[in-house]
Design a protein around this motif. Structure first.
Motif, PDB file in Angstrom:
ATOM      1  N   SER A   4      44.885  42.052  34.910  1.00 31.17           N
ATOM      2  CA  SER A   4      44.343  40.705  34.819  1.00 31.17           C
ATOM      3  C   SER A   4      42.845  40.757  35.059  1.00 31.17           C
ATOM      4  O   SER A   4      42.319  41.715  35.637  1.00 31.17           O
ATOM      5  N   PHE A   6      39.993  38.741  36.970  1.00 26.76           N
ATOM      6  CA  PHE A   6      39.629  37.717  37.943  1.00 26.76           C
ATOM      7  C   PHE A   6      38.154  37.380  37.729  1.00 26.76           C
ATOM      8  O   PHE A   6      37.313  38.288  37.670  1.00 26.76           O
ATOM      9  N   PHE A   8      34.778  34.977  38.918  1.00 26.59           N
ATOM     10  CA  PHE A   8      34.217  34.180  40.005  1.00 26.59           C
ATOM     11  C   PHE A   8      32.794  33.792  39.634  1.00 26.59           C
ATOM     12  O   PHE A   8      31.898  34.635  39.592  1.00 26.59           O
ATOM     13  N   VAL A  25      43.344  35.620  32.292  1.00 23.64           N
ATOM     14  CA  VAL A  25      42.191  35.327  33.142  1.00 23.64           C
ATOM     15  C   VAL A  25      42.632  34.482  34.341  1.00 23.64           C
ATOM     16  O   VAL A  25      43.323  33.473  34.184  1.00 23.64           O
ATOM     17  N   VAL A  26      42.203  34.914  35.530  1.00 25.97           N
ATOM     18  CA  VAL A  26      42.480  34.179  36.769  1.00 25.97           C
ATOM     19  C   VAL A  26      41.154  33.673  37.312  1.00 25.97           C
ATOM     20  O   VAL A  26      40.293  34.466  37.713  1.00 25.97           O
ATOM     21  N   GLN A  28      38.721  32.135  39.951  1.00 28.01           N
ATOM     22  CA  GLN A  28      38.635  32.100  41.414  1.00 28.01           C
ATOM     23  C   GLN A  28      37.584  31.085  41.872  1.00 28.01           C
ATOM     24  O   GLN A  28      36.505  31.025  41.287  1.00 28.01           O
ATOM     25  N   PRO A  32      38.396  36.778  45.765  1.00 28.15           N
ATOM     26  CA  PRO A  32      39.798  37.100  46.037  1.00 28.15           C
ATOM     27  C   PRO A  32      39.939  38.101  47.171  1.00 28.15           C
ATOM     28  O   PRO A  32      39.007  38.852  47.483  1.00 28.15           O
ATOM     29  N   THR A  36      44.949  41.197  46.890  1.00 28.40           N
ATOM     30  CA  THR A  36      45.254  40.447  45.660  1.00 28.40           C
ATOM     31  C   THR A  36      44.632  41.118  44.447  1.00 28.40           C
ATOM     32  O   THR A  36      45.274  41.282  43.407  1.00 28.40           O
ATOM     33  N   LEU A  37      43.378  41.535  44.588  1.00 28.69           N
ATOM     34  CA  LEU A  37      42.658  42.131  43.458  1.00 28.69           C
ATOM     35  C   LEU A  37      43.146  43.547  43.161  1.00 28.69           C
ATOM     36  O   LEU A  37      43.381  43.909  41.998  1.00 28.69           O
ATOM     37  N   GLN A  40      42.694  45.561  39.759  1.00 30.13           N
ATOM     38  CA  GLN A  40      42.462  44.681  38.619  1.00 30.13           C
ATOM     39  C   GLN A  40      40.964  44.620  38.292  1.00 30.13           C
ATOM     40  O   GLN A  40      40.148  45.328  38.880  1.00 30.13           O
ATOM     41  N   LEU A  42      37.420  42.463  38.100  1.00 32.60           N
ATOM     42  CA  LEU A  42      36.711  41.323  38.684  1.00 32.60           C
ATOM     43  C   LEU A  42      35.373  41.150  37.980  1.00 32.60           C
ATOM     44  O   LEU A  42      34.589  42.095  37.881  1.00 32.60           O
TER      45      LEU A  42
END
Length: 360
Positions: A4, A6, A8, A25-26, A28, A32, A36-37, A40, A42
């Motif tokens: 995924s 992430f 920010f 896409v997550v 934030q 994070p 959690t990350l 992945q 970022l």
């Protein structure tokens, strides 16, 4: 795709585009947690994490792939400094003028996606103002236009390239670029010159900083839908949207210099490093190669800066103001024709004479 992304601090339009490209896409609202990350991806901006905290970012997320988008607009020198810090911590860097297309290119590498096709775009860049980027690009476009449909885009925001005032120009089209309302018929209205269509650059010196990278990307995309090959006259000033986007969009890049501009090449090559490029990605062309002064030959100049040598050395020529194609001799024109034919082969095209004039 297992990972995924992430994000920010990233613009919502970028998030939408990433999702359209099939990425998960997550979004934030705060950084994070490490658990959690994990490993992945970022993507974070300098608005959320200052450059001086990049070491902390890597320390907190040792297993993650981190992309850092630097938003500061204090010029290339600061960008290079921050890029160096990011590289020290194995963090891919997105410079201030980066667009969502820049990010997508980075993600293609990370996720090992392969682009389906290469854009048929050739870019010309220079070592200084007045070095002849426009005329060299036009002469190259002239040779390409003997075989294919070619559009020459003037992306030099500091000089239009065309000495006659025209109702068609980059600044005249800016409202269309902003509104993204260009039509195929608009390209039919471009200046017809020596077999290709030409959009002069920017006449309005006060609008230099009003162009966005997204507008230039849009223009190149629309031109590519109309022509077989798009040639870009990007000028010699790195601090412009036209230069920056042209540098990224061009699949083949030429660097035009003057023998006396030896000292200006290295700073410009330093500037392209934050675009994940180096001098080896350019073919060197020497304009006004017959100037006196004991300067290096083109082959030696290319070797010193580790550029590819194009074989093109152009003598000083005088030409009328209503023409931008250089009136070269058979030898020089043959060398440029060979380079143009090489581009055709690289793009998988046959070098056949087009019939019926411009775009027929």
């Amino acid at each position: 795709m297992n990972k995924s992304i992430f994000v920010f601090g990233i613009d919502q339009l970028w998030v939408q585009r990433l999702r359209e490209e099939g990425y998960e896409v997550v979004v934030q609202r705060e950084m994070p947690a490490a658990d959690t990350l994990q490993d992945q991806v970022l993507v974070v901006t300098s608005g959320q994490m200052a450059p001086e905290k990049l070491h902390e970012l890597r320390h907190n997320f040792p297993d993650a792939t981190i992309l850092y988008h630097h938003l500061n607009q204090n010029g290339i020198r600061e960008s290079l400094h921050v890029h160096a810090v990011a590289a020290t911590h194995d963090i891919p860097y997105l410079p201030p003028r980066a667009t969502v297309e820049t990010l997508l290119q980075k993600l293609e590498i990370i996720f090992e996606r392969k682009s389906e096709s290469v854009a048929r775009v050739v870019g010309f860049f220079g070592s200084g103002m007045g070095v002849g980027v426009t005329s060299v690009a036009a002469t190259y476009a002239f040779q390409l236009a003997r075989h294919k449909k070619v559009i020459l885009l003037g992306l030099d925001l500091y000089h239009p390239g065309w000495y006659k005032r025209s109702t068609i120009s980059l600044d005249a089209w800016q409202p269309r670029l902003t509104g993204k309302v260009l039509q195929e018929a608009d390209f039919d209205a471009l200046i017809e010159h020596e077999g290709f269509r030409y959009l002069p650059g920017n006449y309005d010196i006060l609008s230099i900083h009003q162009y966005s990278e997204e507008e230039i990307e849009y223009l190149i995309e629309k031109a590519g839908a109309v022509a077989d090959i798009v040639v870009l006259d990007c000028g010699s000033v790195p601090e412009s949207a036209g230069w920056y986007v042209g540098m990224q969009q061009a699949a083949i890049r030429y660097f035009v210099t003057h023998p006396a501009h030896h000292y200006t090449i290295r700073p410009i090559m330093d500037a392209v490093r934050h675009l994940d490029m180096d001098a080896s990605m350019f073919q060197l062309i020497v304009n006004r190669a017959d100037v006196d002064g004991g300067f290096l030959k083109g082959t030696d100049l290319a070797a010193e800066y580790q550029m590819l040598w194009s074989g093109i050395e152009i003598p000083f020529t005088s030409m009328p103001l209503d023409d931008i194609v250089l009136p070269l001799g058979k030898k020089e024109m043959s060398t440029i024709a060979a380079a143009a034919n090489g581009a055709l082969k690289a793009f998988g095209m046959e070098a056949e004479r087009k019939k019926g004039g411009i775009f027929r």
